[in-house]
Structure formats: C-alpha cells, structure tokens
Enzyme design. Structure first.
Site, short mmCIF file in Angstrom:
data_model
loop_
_atom_site.label_atom_id
_atom_site.label_comp_id
_atom_site.label_asym_id
_atom_site.label_seq_id
_atom_site.Cartn_x
_atom_site.Cartn_y
_atom_site.Cartn_z
N ASN A 1 0.83 -1.11 -0.09
CA ASN A 1 0.02 -0.06 0.04
C ASN A 1 0.79 1.18 -0.09
OD1 ASN A 1 -1.81 2.02 0.49
ND2 ASN A 1 -2.25 1.40 2.42
N LYS B 1 0.04 4.32 -0.34
CA LYS B 1 -0.67 5.31 -0.02
C LYS B 1 -0.41 6.59 -0.90
CE LYS B 1 -0.39 3.47 4.53
NZ LYS B 1 -0.35 3.74 6.09
N HIS C 1 -9.67 1.47 4.44
CA HIS C 1 -8.64 1.59 5.24
C HIS C 1 -8.74 2.57 6.29
CE1 HIS C 1 -4.44 2.77 6.33
NE2 HIS C 1 -4.18 1.90 5.58
N GLU D 1 -7.10 5.07 7.36
CA GLU D 1 -6.90 6.59 6.96
C GLU D 1 -8.28 7.06 6.22
OE1 GLU D 1 -3.34 5.58 5.07
OE2 GLU D 1 -2.33 5.14 7.03
N GLU E 1 -5.96 -4.50 10.65
CA GLU E 1 -4.89 -3.56 10.89
C GLU E 1 -5.31 -2.63 12.09
OE1 GLU E 1 -2.57 -2.45 6.88
OE2 GLU E 1 -4.38 -1.09 7.07
N GLY F 1 2.15 2.62 10.87
CA GLY F 1 3.23 3.62 10.70
C GLY F 1 3.71 3.89 11.98
N SER G 1 3.13 -1.72 10.60
CA SER G 1 4.18 -1.93 11.00
C SER G 1 5.08 -3.13 10.65
CB SER G 1 4.70 -1.38 12.50
OG SER G 1 4.38 -0.21 12.66
P1 PGA Z 1 2.45 0.53 7.70
O1 PGA Z 1 1.18 0.84 6.95
O2 PGA Z 1 3.03 -0.82 7.28
O3 PGA Z 1 3.26 1.62 7.41
O4 PGA Z 1 2.26 0.43 9.08
C1 PGA Z 1 0.27 -0.28 6.90
C2 PGA Z 1 -1.04 0.25 6.07
O5 PGA Z 1 -1.55 1.52 6.47
O6 PGA Z 1 -1.84 -0.39 5.33
#
Ligand code: PGA
Length: 253
Positions: A8, A10, A94, A96, A166, A172, A213
C-alpha cells in the site's frame, strides 16, 4: 492457500519516483512464485502499473474505488474502469479513509459490493483505534466493521475476498501487534463470517492478512500463525529489498 503480500503505497510518491519503484519491484519480485504479490500505487500510476506488470506474476490494485458504475460523480473512479485497465484488487475501508474521509461501514459495504460484482477482489480493512482497544472494545468494533462490510454479500460463485486486520495504533508507528493478538482477531472474524458463509467458502475464498508496521523483522512471528495468510504493508513496501525479504518469508510458509 497461497499467501499474499500487498503493498500500500498510500500518497507517498510522486509519479516519476513511483514509476522507478514499479520497475524496481518488477526486477526484485518476479522470482517469487509461491506468493501472490499485489502492488497498490496511487491512481496516477495505475496505467503505468498495467504496462509494467503485464505478463508477470505481479498483480496490481487500487487504494480506493467508488460504488456506482458511471455517472455524475466528480472525482470518482468506478470498479468497472479499474477492471478494464487490468486492476485485480481494491483496498477498501482503510483506517486512513475511515478517519480523514469519514468512510462509514455502509460506504465500505457499497464499495465491496461494487468491487465483487465487477470481478475484482476487495481487500477490506478493519481495526480498532488505541482508545477503543484500551476501553476493551476491540471485539465490538471488529464485529461491527466485518458485519457492516459484508452485509448481503455471498461468495457463492467463488468470488475471493481479502480481510486485512490493521490495528490503527500499529499503522506507521513501528509497533506491530503480537502474532497471538492478530490470530485471536482472525479467529473472531472467522467466527463472524461463519454466520454469513459456509466453512468451505471461507477456507477457499477468504484470505486473512495482518497490517501495521510490518517489515522483515516484525513479520517473522506471524508466518507461523495458522490463520494469517499474508501482509498488507505500508512503509516497508516503499523499500524494494525489504518488501522482497517479507515476500521471501511468506514463500516459506
Ligand atoms: P504501515 O502501514 O506498514 O506503514 O504500518 C500499513 C497500512 O496502513 O496499510
């Protein structure tokens, strides 16, 4: 079932950087035969992805979609348009998007229906925030999100679904949850899905992936998880070597 690794990206890259990374990914990942590899760049790189991954074992996906087929929906993109370009997967719900774009369970459901009926595979994301976890609401939140996302959906014609757990606080932050925690949530999701679909359908058509992460170190304990079938990777998916290492780990699953 073949494990899956999903990148992903983003909104992390500009088009020129993203195209360079798509080419690097092709070089690094094409050897991985026993893992399903999916790269989800921004909308601006979808046609480049179609060209670069054509004829390889790497699939590509979109980070979002709209639920209507066509019409006066300024700025939106339909599942049918994505399908025509060669897209195979779509990330839906997601955290976000739930947070910044106020995506509700109902919107997630409409998008999931549109994606499945267009012949694409949804990657439906669920997960609790830190405060929800601290208040002991994880089970309740996951149950609401899963029931909401898959309301009135059957997979009777063999359609596939990926469910990504998640935890929002793990995204992150460098703090992945434990594999035991993730397995407990997968098992909860599995039980909820049993109310909707048969055991055979769940076994053959549903993949459970962990996200939050994930890198080549944090991924290790998840590999032996009995329900965990792969990863949704954000930050580490922008580093081709790191991403390739995670897919090699999955290769040994
Ligand atoms: P990350 O993001 O691996 O940077 O924690 C995962 C995601 O948001 O799908």
């Amino acid at each position: 079932m073949q494990p899956i690794i999903i990148a992903n990206w983003k909104m992390s890259l500009r088009p020129a950087e993203a195209r360079r990374l798509l080419l690097l990914m092709r070089t690094k990942l094409v050897k991985e035969k026993n893992v399903e590899i999916v790269i989800c760049p921004s909308f601006t790189e979808l046609t480049a992805s179609a060209k670069i991954f054509k004829g390889t074992n790497i699939a590509w996906g979109s980070q979002d979609v709209f639920w209507e087929e066509s019409g006066a929906y300024t700025g939106e993109i339909s599942a049918l348009s994505l399908k025509e370009l060669g897209c195979e997967y779509v990330i839906i719900g997601h955290s976000e998007r739930r947070r910044y774009l106020h995506e509700s369970d109902e919107m997630v459901n409409k998008k999931t229906v549109a994606v499945i009926s267009s012949g694409l595979t949804p990657i439906v994301c669920v997960g609790e925030t830190l405060s929800e976890r601290q208040e002991g609401q994880t089970e309740q939140i996951i149950t609401r999100q899963i029931k909401g996302a898959f309301n009135n959906i059957d997979l009777e014609s063999g359609e596939k679904v990926v469910v990504a757990y998640e935890p929002v606080w793990a995204i992150g932050t460098g703090k992945a949850t434990s594999s035991a925690d993730a397995e407990a949530v997968f098992s909860l999701i599995h039980d909820i899905l049993l109310d909707l679909w048969s055991l055979t359908i769940i076994k053959n058509n549903v993949k459970f992936v962990y996200g939050g992460s994930v890198d080549s170190q944090t991924a290790k304990p998840f590999i032996s998880g009995s329900l965990c079938n792969g990863f949704l990777v954000g930050g580490a998916s922008l580093k081709p070597l790191e991403f390739a290492k995670i897919s090699q780990l999955l290769n040994s699953k």
